[in-house]
Enzyme design. Structure first.
Site, PDB file in Angstrom:
ATOM      1  N   MET A  90       0.834  -1.208  -0.036  1.00 56.58           N
ATOM      2  CA  MET A  90       0.016   0.087  -0.041  1.00 56.58           C
ATOM      3  C   MET A  90       0.921   1.162   0.056  1.00 56.58           C
ATOM      4  O   MET A  90       1.735   1.377   0.901  1.00 56.58           O
ATOM      5  CB  MET A  90      -0.640  -0.077   1.195  1.00 56.58           C
ATOM      6  CG  MET A  90      -2.331  -0.782   1.008  1.00 56.58           C
ATOM      7  SD  MET A  90      -3.297  -0.273   2.272  1.00 56.58           S
ATOM      8  CE  MET A  90      -2.758  -0.682   3.655  1.00 56.58           C
TER       9      MET A  90
ATOM     10  N   GLN B 193       7.942  -4.384  -4.790  1.00 56.14           N
ATOM     11  CA  GLN B 193       7.103  -4.067  -5.566  1.00 56.14           C
ATOM     12  C   GLN B 193       7.456  -3.150  -6.657  1.00 56.14           C
ATOM     13  O   GLN B 193       7.635  -1.928  -6.150  1.00 56.14           O
ATOM     14  CB  GLN B 193       5.795  -4.008  -5.202  1.00 56.14           C
ATOM     15  CG  GLN B 193       4.583  -4.246  -6.361  1.00 56.14           C
ATOM     16  CD  GLN B 193       3.138  -3.634  -5.960  1.00 56.14           C
ATOM     17  OE1 GLN B 193       3.027  -2.644  -5.775  1.00 56.14           O
ATOM     18  NE2 GLN B 193       2.389  -4.625  -6.048  1.00 56.14           N
TER      19      GLN B 193
ATOM     20  N   CYS C  33      -2.272  -1.551 -10.353  1.00 52.61           N
ATOM     21  CA  CYS C  33      -2.798  -0.144  -9.921  1.00 52.61           C
ATOM     22  C   CYS C  33      -3.557   0.544 -10.979  1.00 52.61           C
ATOM     23  O   CYS C  33      -3.281   0.356 -12.248  1.00 52.61           O
ATOM     24  CB  CYS C  33      -1.185   0.551  -9.762  1.00 52.61           C
ATOM     25  SG  CYS C  33      -1.814   2.349  -9.113  1.00 52.61           S
TER      26      CYS C  33
HETATM   27  C1  LIG Z   1      -4.083   3.700  -0.140  1.00 55.00           C
HETATM   28  C2  LIG Z   1      -3.697   2.579  -0.912  1.00 55.00           C
HETATM   29  C3  LIG Z   1      -2.709   2.196  -1.451  1.00 55.00           C
HETATM   30  C4  LIG Z   1      -2.336   1.180  -2.251  1.00 55.00           C
HETATM   31  N1  LIG Z   1      -1.167   0.941  -2.950  1.00 55.00           N
HETATM   32  C5  LIG Z   1      -0.925  -0.247  -3.602  1.00 55.00           C
HETATM   33  C6  LIG Z   1       0.541  -0.606  -4.160  1.00 55.00           C
HETATM   34  O1  LIG Z   1       1.311   0.122  -4.030  1.00 55.00           O
HETATM   35  N2  LIG Z   1       0.535  -1.765  -4.816  1.00 55.00           N
HETATM   36  C7  LIG Z   1      -0.445  -2.542  -4.946  1.00 55.00           C
HETATM   37  O2  LIG Z   1      -0.130  -3.659  -5.557  1.00 55.00           O
HETATM   38  N3  LIG Z   1      -1.850  -2.334  -4.492  1.00 55.00           N
HETATM   39  C8  LIG Z   1      -1.910  -1.338  -3.886  1.00 55.00           C
HETATM   40  N4  LIG Z   1      -3.143  -1.035  -3.203  1.00 55.00           N
HETATM   41  C9  LIG Z   1      -4.095  -1.855  -3.243  1.00 55.00           C
HETATM   42  C10 LIG Z   1      -3.954  -2.862  -2.078  1.00 55.00           C
HETATM   43  O3  LIG Z   1      -2.811  -3.741  -1.994  1.00 55.00           O
HETATM   44  C11 LIG Z   1      -5.305  -3.933  -2.046  1.00 55.00           C
HETATM   45  O4  LIG Z   1      -5.255  -4.852  -3.041  1.00 55.00           O
HETATM   46  C12 LIG Z   1      -6.750  -3.075  -2.268  1.00 55.00           C
HETATM   47  O5  LIG Z   1      -6.768  -1.981  -1.619  1.00 55.00           O
HETATM   48  C13 LIG Z   1      -7.790  -4.069  -1.866  1.00 55.00           C
HETATM   49  O6  LIG Z   1      -7.811  -4.771  -0.748  1.00 55.00           O
HETATM   50  P1  LIG Z   1      -8.816  -3.863   0.459  1.00 55.00           P
HETATM   51  O7  LIG Z   1     -10.299  -3.581  -0.229  1.00 55.00           O
HETATM   52  O8  LIG Z   1      -9.095  -4.697   1.556  1.00 55.00           O
HETATM   53  O9  LIG Z   1      -8.204  -2.528   0.917  1.00 55.00           O
HETATM   54  C14 LIG Z   1      -3.488   0.230  -2.238  1.00 55.00           C
HETATM   55  C15 LIG Z   1      -4.553   0.332  -1.663  1.00 55.00           C
HETATM   56  C16 LIG Z   1      -4.591   1.516  -0.929  1.00 55.00           C
HETATM   57  C17 LIG Z   1      -6.362   1.862  -0.344  1.00 55.00           C
END
Ligand SMILES: Cc1cc2nc3c(=O)[nH]c(=O)nc-3n(C[C@H](O)[C@H](O)[C@H](O)COP(=O)(O)O)c2cc1C
Length: 323
Positions: A18, A71, A103
């Site tokens: 994240m 990543q 992303c």
């Molecule tokens: C603030 C934020 C930053 C994120 N940054 C990344 C990232 O850098 N790389 C990635 O693969 N996913 C990123 N994600 C996606 C999360 O890894 C995850 O797959 C997605 O939030 C779904 O899970 P959730 O519904 O439980 O939050 C990000 C999500 C959020 C909310």
């Protein structure tokens, strides 16, 4: 519970990458609750190639953080390979490189990176093969169901990734068009694990133990990723792992536990980033520790907008009462 590289992963919980959250101290804090695998925030291949100091700071890890992956995001295998060279040169102790094919943010997809790579599967295959064949580190990938709702091509994608030699796949159960809202479509991932023989992790709206039970039951995946659901609720990791070990359903964390966790994370962040930056970053994390507690509006607003030192935070947290 499952094998990944040379590790036996004794946990159902993987810490999702994240941006803005999964920096070194946040990951170290979460690991103590039983995280099985962790990732850096997403790192730009160009940022690494130009040795941007801020980008290099994303590579911070230590001898005890395993398995841990950096990543990367990018569109061109040539620049990804150069970024991998920098990771090697910097002697980063990572176990794998994860490629971000997930992303949905315009700034990333307009350059053909992140989820935009799901649009052209011939290109994707060449891109991944080239990187897998070059990289001294094992390669894993994180994907979405597809770029948009008319092109949910995840079944083809995971087969391609496996055939290219990818060692683990994480699927966020939304299309890129959905961004982060709308329900994740676990129903489309029914028994998805049977399509591959490498570790498969699912992600999307894991906020409670029952969310994790449900996602694993539908998909038969090896684990779930905790993203937003773990922010301010690290105890969720313990709840999930305890349930899958012996069937026990642990209660939610008490206020006293939350206070302790909140201050512990803040302290670790101060050591990692210095007080000023840590307290800035803590504004988006700290309030979540008190979500759902009666009369917590004031403390949440204060942490999100007023607090600038650890001492102020400590006062605020120690004085907070629900009555
Ligand atoms: C603030 C934020 C930053 C994120 N940054 C990344 C990232 O850098 N790389 C990635 O693969 N996913 C990123 N994600 C996606 C999360 O890894 C995850 O797959 C997605 O939030 C779904 O899970 P959730 O519904 O439980 O939050 C990000 C999500 C959020 C909310």
């Amino acid at each position: 519970m499952f094998d990944f590289l040379d590790y036996k992963i004794n946990s159902k919980v993987i810490l999702a990458p994240m941006a803005g959250y999964t920096f070194y101290s946040y990951r170290k804090f979460m690991q103590e609750f039983g995280v099985g695998i962790s990732y850096s925030e997403m790192v730009s291949d160009h940022g690494l190639i130009y040795e941007n100091l801020n980008t290099l700071s994303y590579l911070k890890t230590d001898d005890n953080e395993h398995p841990f992956g950096i990543q990367l995001f990018g569109h061109d295998s040539k620049t990804i390979k150069k970024a991998i060279d920098i990771i090697k040169k910097e002697n980063v102790k990572c176990d794998f490189i994860d490629l971000n094919l997930a992303c949905p943010v315009k700034k990333v997809t307009k350059n053909g990176a992140g989820s935009a790579l799901l649009k052209d599967l011939d290109y994707l295959k060449d891109f991944i093969s080239d990187i897998v064949n070059y990289s001294p580190y094992p390669i894993t990938c994180k994907i979405r169901l597809g770029f948009d709702d008319d092109n949910l091509n995840f079944k083809q994608v995971i087969k391609i990734l496996q055939s290219c030699g990818v060692k683990l796949i994480a699927i966020h159960a939304r299309s890129a068009k959905q961004m982060y809202s709308g329900k994740p479509h676990y129903e489309l991932l029914e028994n998805i694990k049977s399509l591959v023989n490498i570790p498969l992790i699912v992600s999307g709206d894991i906020f409670t133990l029952d969310d994790a039970i449900n996602a694993l039951k539908i998909t038969n995946a090896d684990g779930v990723m905790i993203a937003r659901g773990g922010v301010g609720n690290p105890h969720l990791i313990t709840q999930i792992n305890t349930y899958f070990k012996d069937g026990t359903r642990l209660e939610d964390a008490t206020l006293e536990m939350q206070k302790e966790y909140c201050l512990k994370l803040a302290k670790m962040m101060v050591l990692d980033k210095g007080e000023e930056q840590a307290m800035k970053l803590f504004r988006s994390i700290g309030p979540h520790f008190f979500k759902g507690f009666a009369n917590s509006k004031k403390i949440r607003i204060n942490i999100a907008s007023k607090i600038t030192t650890f001492k102020e935070l400590e006062e605020e947290v120690k004085n907070f009462q629900t009555k």
